[in-house]
Design a protein around this motif. Sequence first.
Motif, short mmCIF file in Angstrom:
data_model
loop_
_atom_site.label_atom_id
_atom_site.label_comp_id
_atom_site.label_asym_id
_atom_site.label_seq_id
_atom_site.Cartn_x
_atom_site.Cartn_y
_atom_site.Cartn_z
N LYS A 237 3.29 7.93 -3.45
CA LYS A 237 3.35 7.47 -2.06
C LYS A 237 4.82 7.28 -1.64
O LYS A 237 5.23 7.69 -0.54
CB LYS A 237 2.58 6.15 -1.93
CG LYS A 237 2.56 5.56 -0.51
CD LYS A 237 1.58 6.30 0.38
CE LYS A 237 1.50 5.67 1.76
NZ LYS A 237 0.78 4.37 1.75
N GLY A 238 5.61 6.67 -2.51
CA GLY A 238 7.02 6.46 -2.22
C GLY A 238 7.76 7.78 -2.02
O GLY A 238 8.58 7.91 -1.11
N ASN A 239 7.44 8.75 -2.87
CA ASN A 239 8.07 10.08 -2.75
C ASN A 239 7.75 10.72 -1.40
O ASN A 239 8.62 11.32 -0.76
CB ASN A 239 7.59 11.00 -3.87
CG ASN A 239 8.20 10.66 -5.21
OD1 ASN A 239 8.98 9.72 -5.33
ND2 ASN A 239 7.84 11.41 -6.25
N GLN A 240 6.49 10.57 -0.96
CA GLN A 240 6.06 11.16 0.32
C GLN A 240 6.82 10.52 1.49
O GLN A 240 7.33 11.23 2.37
CB GLN A 240 4.55 10.95 0.51
CG GLN A 240 3.69 11.83 -0.38
CD GLN A 240 2.21 11.48 -0.25
OE1 GLN A 240 1.85 10.51 0.42
NE2 GLN A 240 1.35 12.27 -0.89
N VAL A 241 6.91 9.21 1.47
CA VAL A 241 7.58 8.48 2.57
C VAL A 241 9.07 8.84 2.60
O VAL A 241 9.62 9.19 3.65
CB VAL A 241 7.41 6.96 2.41
CG1 VAL A 241 8.25 6.21 3.45
CG2 VAL A 241 5.94 6.57 2.53
N LEU A 242 9.72 8.77 1.45
CA LEU A 242 11.17 8.98 1.39
C LEU A 242 11.54 10.43 1.69
O LEU A 242 12.52 10.70 2.39
CB LEU A 242 11.69 8.57 0.00
CG LEU A 242 13.17 8.18 -0.11
CD1 LEU A 242 13.55 7.14 0.93
CD2 LEU A 242 13.49 7.67 -1.51
N LEU A 272 9.67 2.21 3.56
CA LEU A 272 8.90 2.21 2.31
C LEU A 272 8.04 0.95 2.21
O LEU A 272 6.85 1.01 1.89
CB LEU A 272 9.85 2.30 1.10
CG LEU A 272 10.48 3.66 0.83
CD1 LEU A 272 11.67 3.54 -0.12
CD2 LEU A 272 9.45 4.64 0.23
N VAL A 273 8.65 -0.20 2.50
CA VAL A 273 7.93 -1.48 2.43
C VAL A 273 6.78 -1.51 3.45
O VAL A 273 5.67 -1.94 3.14
CB VAL A 273 8.90 -2.66 2.66
CG1 VAL A 273 8.13 -3.99 2.74
CG2 VAL A 273 9.93 -2.72 1.54
N GLU A 274 7.04 -1.03 4.67
CA GLU A 274 6.01 -0.99 5.71
C GLU A 274 4.84 -0.10 5.31
O GLU A 274 3.70 -0.33 5.74
CB GLU A 274 6.61 -0.50 7.03
CG GLU A 274 7.51 -1.53 7.71
CD GLU A 274 8.22 -0.97 8.93
OE1 GLU A 274 8.16 0.28 9.15
OE2 GLU A 274 8.84 -1.75 9.69
N ALA A 275 5.13 0.93 4.47
CA ALA A 275 4.07 1.85 4.03
C ALA A 275 3.33 1.32 2.79
O ALA A 275 2.48 2.01 2.24
CB ALA A 275 4.68 3.22 3.72
N GLY A 276 3.69 0.11 2.36
CA GLY A 276 3.01 -0.49 1.21
C GLY A 276 3.59 -0.07 -0.13
O GLY A 276 2.95 -0.24 -1.17
#
Length: 303
Positions: A237-242, A272-276
């Motif tokens: 998920k982090g990779n997708q957001v960043l 990232l934080v807003e996306a959980g």
Amino acid sequence: MENITLSVHNLRKFIGKKEIIKGISFELKEGEVFGFLGPNGAGKTTTIRMLVGLIKPSSGSIQIGGYNIEDNFEEAMKHLGCIVENPELYPYLSGYDNLLHFANMLNGIGEERINEVTELVGLKDRIYDRVKTYSLGMRQRLGIAQALLGRPKVLILDEPTNGLDPAGIREMREFIRFLAEEEGLSVLVSSHLLSEIQQLCDRVAIISRGTVIKTDSVHTLLSNRERVLWRFHPQEKGNQVLSSLTTIEEKEDGSISTEFDEIKTAEWNKKLVEAGVSVTEMNRKMPVLEDLFLELTGGDSIE
């Protein structure tokens, strides 16, 4: 206009039919420390040997203090001091007698100049002791004093910190900076210690396979190369957001590398934080010459 003290133009060297040095060009300016870096077999040592007159170029030109070494070898060499590998000293003579021996080979160099260089390199209190009692750092300083006897404009030092402990390396670095900034010398330094070159030099030339592939100020070479290393979970998920915000690079240790931008980095963290996504590490990585060196030379080891 900056005073050019050493000019190398289109320098080539063949050994048999094999071209070892392939058209190298660079210049040294008055009062600068210039780093010369090259991986194994790059031609760094061959180039230095041509600069100091130990071997003859196949073609190209070298000018020292405005004199071409092919046309005015003796005049050119008057403007050059060098230590290639280890300084050649007589261990059973005193430091003073070593300098006197070399001064006798030069015209117009007497006791006054010997005292001047002794003071300059900080050996006044030990100059009458036998060289065999000197530390490695003191021997290096005496070697530099010898190289400075003839008042050169250019000083070439091949691995000047080789074998020194960390305190000795720092002391030698400060001394070389002093020679450039206070005495106005142009100092060419070859070294395998990339961190030392980064701290010591104003500009560097990186040589690989007989060619200079980059010449610039250390600041320019390393600018815009700061990175941020990220760790977070869930990873995917982090990779997708960043990756939707900037270009990411996945590292072998599982961290994610991005460019550094003071404002954007804080915004990316917020997204990232807003996306959980829980960010467990943000590590600002300062640029180092070693990374650039490995990138430019394809991972070759340093000479």
